[in-house]
Design a protein around this motif. Structure first.
Motif, PDB file in Angstrom:
ATOM      1  N   GLU A 234      -5.071  -9.636  75.401  1.00 43.61           N
ATOM      2  CA  GLU A 234      -5.944  -9.063  74.383  1.00 43.61           C
ATOM      3  C   GLU A 234      -7.194  -9.906  74.153  1.00 43.61           C
ATOM      4  O   GLU A 234      -8.136  -9.463  73.493  1.00 43.61           O
ATOM      5  N   GLY A 235      -7.207 -11.105  74.702  1.00 48.73           N
ATOM      6  CA  GLY A 235      -8.359 -11.990  74.509  1.00 48.73           C
ATOM      7  C   GLY A 235      -8.178 -12.853  73.273  1.00 48.73           C
ATOM      8  O   GLY A 235      -7.314 -12.593  72.431  1.00 48.73           O
ATOM      9  N   PRO A 236      -8.979 -13.889  73.145  1.00 54.78           N
ATOM     10  CA  PRO A 236      -8.803 -14.832  72.036  1.00 54.78           C
ATOM     11  C   PRO A 236      -9.123 -14.207  70.683  1.00 54.78           C
ATOM     12  O   PRO A 236     -10.101 -13.474  70.535  1.00 54.78           O
ATOM     13  N   ARG A 237      -8.290 -14.523  69.708  1.00 58.93           N
ATOM     14  CA  ARG A 237      -8.574 -14.120  68.327  1.00 58.93           C
ATOM     15  C   ARG A 237      -9.395 -15.179  67.621  1.00 58.93           C
ATOM     16  O   ARG A 237     -10.145 -14.881  66.700  1.00 58.93           O
ATOM     17  N   ALA A 238      -9.213 -16.434  68.030  1.00 60.19           N
ATOM     18  CA  ALA A 238      -9.997 -17.550  67.504  1.00 60.19           C
ATOM     19  C   ALA A 238     -10.948 -18.022  68.597  1.00 60.19           C
ATOM     20  O   ALA A 238     -10.759 -17.722  69.776  1.00 60.19           O
ATOM     21  N   ALA A 239     -11.967 -18.761  68.199  1.00 63.27           N
ATOM     22  CA  ALA A 239     -12.965 -19.218  69.169  1.00 63.27           C
ATOM     23  C   ALA A 239     -13.395 -20.638  68.858  1.00 63.27           C
ATOM     24  O   ALA A 239     -13.499 -21.033  67.692  1.00 63.27           O
ATOM     25  N   ALA A 240     -13.635 -21.381  69.916  1.00 60.36           N
ATOM     26  CA  ALA A 240     -14.270 -22.697  69.803  1.00 60.36           C
ATOM     27  C   ALA A 240     -15.581 -22.629  70.560  1.00 60.36           C
ATOM     28  O   ALA A 240     -15.607 -22.199  71.717  1.00 60.36           O
ATOM     29  N   ALA A 241     -16.653 -23.034  69.916  1.00 60.72           N
ATOM     30  CA  ALA A 241     -17.974 -22.929  70.527  1.00 60.72           C
ATOM     31  C   ALA A 241     -18.805 -24.154  70.181  1.00 60.72           C
ATOM     32  O   ALA A 241     -18.500 -24.892  69.237  1.00 60.72           O
ATOM     33  N   ILE A 242     -19.866 -24.359  70.956  1.00 59.78           N
ATOM     34  CA  ILE A 242     -20.737 -25.520  70.811  1.00 59.78           C
ATOM     35  C   ILE A 242     -22.148 -25.036  70.537  1.00 59.78           C
ATOM     36  O   ILE A 242     -22.713 -24.262  71.324  1.00 59.78           O
ATOM     37  N   LEU A 243     -22.735 -25.464  69.434  1.00 58.82           N
ATOM     38  CA  LEU A 243     -24.131 -25.174  69.144  1.00 58.82           C
ATOM     39  C   LEU A 243     -24.947 -26.383  69.568  1.00 58.82           C
ATOM     40  O   LEU A 243     -24.673 -27.508  69.124  1.00 58.82           O
ATOM     41  N   VAL A 244     -25.933 -26.166  70.442  1.00 59.78           N
ATOM     42  CA  VAL A 244     -26.666 -27.275  71.052  1.00 59.78           C
ATOM     43  C   VAL A 244     -28.097 -27.320  70.528  1.00 59.78           C
ATOM     44  O   VAL A 244     -28.817 -26.314  70.578  1.00 59.78           O
ATOM     45  N   VAL A 245     -28.494 -28.500  70.059  1.00 60.87           N
ATOM     46  CA  VAL A 245     -29.861 -28.719  69.609  1.00 60.87           C
ATOM     47  C   VAL A 245     -30.470 -29.884  70.391  1.00 60.87           C
ATOM     48  O   VAL A 245     -29.751 -30.652  71.038  1.00 60.87           O
ATOM     49  N   LYS A 246     -31.772 -30.014  70.339  1.00 62.03           N
ATOM     50  CA  LYS A 246     -32.417 -31.213  70.871  1.00 62.03           C
ATOM     51  C   LYS A 246     -32.193 -32.354  69.897  1.00 62.03           C
ATOM     52  O   LYS A 246     -31.746 -33.447  70.257  1.00 62.03           O
ATOM     53  N   ALA A 247     -32.521 -32.100  68.650  1.00 64.67           N
ATOM     54  CA  ALA A 247     -32.299 -33.021  67.536  1.00 64.67           C
ATOM     55  C   ALA A 247     -32.512 -32.204  66.266  1.00 64.67           C
ATOM     56  O   ALA A 247     -33.005 -31.075  66.319  1.00 64.67           O
ATOM     57  N   LEU A 248     -32.145 -32.778  65.137  1.00 67.56           N
ATOM     58  CA  LEU A 248     -32.266 -32.073  63.865  1.00 67.56           C
ATOM     59  C   LEU A 248     -33.367 -32.698  63.013  1.00 67.56           C
ATOM     60  O   LEU A 248     -33.641 -33.893  63.090  1.00 67.56           O
ATOM     61  N   VAL A 249     -33.973 -31.867  62.173  1.00 68.82           N
ATOM     62  CA  VAL A 249     -34.984 -32.342  61.248  1.00 68.82           C
ATOM     63  C   VAL A 249     -34.744 -31.698  59.888  1.00 68.82           C
ATOM     64  O   VAL A 249     -34.208 -30.589  59.802  1.00 68.82           O
ATOM     65  N   HIS A 250     -35.120 -32.409  58.837  1.00 71.20           N
ATOM     66  CA  HIS A 250     -34.975 -31.878  57.486  1.00 71.20           C
ATOM     67  C   HIS A 250     -36.155 -32.355  56.641  1.00 71.20           C
ATOM     68  O   HIS A 250     -36.988 -33.168  57.098  1.00 71.20           O
ATOM     69  N   ASP A 251     -36.250 -31.870  55.430  1.00 75.18           N
ATOM     70  CA  ASP A 251     -37.438 -32.105  54.610  1.00 75.18           C
ATOM     71  C   ASP A 251     -37.687 -33.585  54.345  1.00 75.18           C
ATOM     72  O   ASP A 251     -38.844 -34.028  54.313  1.00 75.18           O
ATOM     73  N   ALA A 252     -36.621 -34.350  54.134  1.00 72.00           N
ATOM     74  CA  ALA A 252     -36.809 -35.775  53.852  1.00 72.00           C
ATOM     75  C   ALA A 252     -37.423 -36.493  55.047  1.00 72.00           C
ATOM     76  O   ALA A 252     -38.261 -37.393  54.878  1.00 72.00           O
ATOM     77  N   MET A 253     -37.039 -36.111  56.259  1.00 73.70           N
ATOM     78  CA  MET A 253     -37.639 -36.702  57.456  1.00 73.70           C
ATOM     79  C   MET A 253     -39.125 -36.384  57.533  1.00 73.70           C
ATOM     80  O   MET A 253     -39.945 -37.236  57.873  1.00 73.70           O
ATOM     81  N   ARG A 254     -39.482 -35.162  57.215  1.00 74.90           N
ATOM     82  CA  ARG A 254     -40.888 -34.771  57.254  1.00 74.90           C
ATOM     83  C   ARG A 254     -41.692 -35.528  56.200  1.00 74.90           C
ATOM     84  O   ARG A 254     -42.851 -35.913  56.436  1.00 74.90           O
ATOM     85  N   ALA A 255     -41.079 -35.742  55.031  1.00 75.17           N
ATOM     86  CA  ALA A 255     -41.774 -36.479  53.974  1.00 75.17           C
ATOM     87  C   ALA A 255     -41.992 -37.933  54.368  1.00 75.17           C
ATOM     88  O   ALA A 255     -43.038 -38.525  54.049  1.00 75.17           O
ATOM     89  N   GLU A 256     -41.020 -38.507  55.061  1.00 73.25           N
ATOM     90  CA  GLU A 256     -41.132 -39.901  55.485  1.00 73.25           C
ATOM     91  C   GLU A 256     -42.144 -40.079  56.613  1.00 73.25           C
ATOM     92  O   GLU A 256     -42.781 -41.138  56.718  1.00 73.25           O
ATOM     93  N   ARG A 257     -42.295 -39.050  57.453  1.00 75.77           N
ATOM     94  CA  ARG A 257     -43.198 -39.133  58.605  1.00 75.77           C
ATOM     95  C   ARG A 257     -44.087 -37.891  58.632  1.00 75.77           C
ATOM     96  O   ARG A 257     -43.937 -37.006  59.466  1.00 75.77           O
ATOM     97  N   PRO A 258     -45.030 -37.815  57.698  1.00 74.71           N
ATOM     98  CA  PRO A 258     -45.840 -36.583  57.553  1.00 74.71           C
ATOM     99  C   PRO A 258     -46.682 -36.237  58.772  1.00 74.71           C
ATOM    100  O   PRO A 258     -47.070 -35.078  58.935  1.00 74.71           O
TER     101      PRO A 258
END
Length: 253
Positions: A190-214
């Motif tokens: 019937e196929g998997p009912r649950a799933a394991a997956a990988i979300l791939v990014v280069k790197a992450l950024v958030h507002d505090a990082m932008r404020a520190e390095r405008p």
């Protein structure tokens, strides 16, 4: 969609655990999952950061159930106890989002500090092992179980100065793909009912990082709010479609 909107989506009523909920990515994920109607069970080793994340989600989404547990994910018994406690309290478990992070690097290959590996092996591999082992059975018992690892493109194309980090991420990916194969086997014809997956990014950024390095461009980085949206979106897709796959949020190298 707000938790009180009355609109039913795939996460409405789901119970999702977030490991590493106190960091910027964890905080964004907790907020987005609560907004989608999920009960969010947040965990972090830092009690102060965890409380801030939980309080922010509760404040933003007054009707949402968001709880916080200070858990040492390097302790398998403690991680199992967290999983068991979550399922017992809420009656089900529909997801584990792994957002425990950490980075160590150097100017080149021969400058790699093996002490960095010791740190990264614990943060990036051991916590994946413990959470996957602890939540495996609970995710299988539900009808929408998802185990999500956040990884980096460097695991696929390592650079000389990131040997330890890339190797740790690659090991975590391999472990997650093995979990996906276990879900496939459990599903049978019937196929998997649950799933394991990988979300791939280069790197992450958030507002505090932008404020520190405008003046920084952060080219190719994924904002933590966009990552949170992608995390929530995994429940929009059937298990067989995402199980064992890398879901790229950055161009594939």
């Amino acid at each position: 969609m707000n938790a009180n909107s009355g609109e039913n989506g795939p996460l409405d009523g789901a119970v999702v655990a977030v490991a590493g909920a106190g960091g910027p990515a964890g905080r964004a994920a907790v907020l987005r999952l609560a907004e989608a109607g999920a009960t969010v069970v947040a965990a972090d080793a830092d009690a102060g950061r965890l409380a801030e994340s939980v309080d922010a989600a509760r404040h933003a989404h007054g009707g949402a159930t968001v709880t916080g547990d200070t858990v040492d994910l390097l302790d398998l018994a403690a991680t199992r106890a967290w999983a068991d406690r979550t399922e017992k309290e809420f009656g089900r478990i529909d997801g584990l989002v792994h957002l425990v992070g950490g980075w160590r690097g150097g100017p080149g290959f021969t400058e790699t500090g093996l002490a960095d590996w010791d740190v990264l092996e614990k943060l990036l591999i051991r916590t994946v092992q413990h959470t996957s082992l602890a939540f495996h059975e609970g995710l299988l018992r539900g009808d929408r179980g998802r185990f999500l690892l956040i990884s980096a493109a460097g695991a696929t194309k390592p650079t000389a100065g990131n040997a330890a980090y890339a190797a740790a991420k690659a090991a975590a990916e391999a472990w997650t793909l093995a979990l996906a194969d276990a879900f496939r086997e459990a599903g049978g014809e019937e196929g998997p009912r649950a799933a394991a997956a990988i979300l791939v990014v280069k790197a992450l950024v958030h507002d505090a990082m932008r404020a520190e390095r405008p003046n920084a461009k952060f080219a190719g980085f994924t904002d933590v709010t966009d990552l949170a949206e992608a995390i929530a979106g995994v429940w929009d897709r059937p298990a067989r479609e995402v199980n064992g796959n890398r879901l790229w949020l950055t161009p594939e190298p």
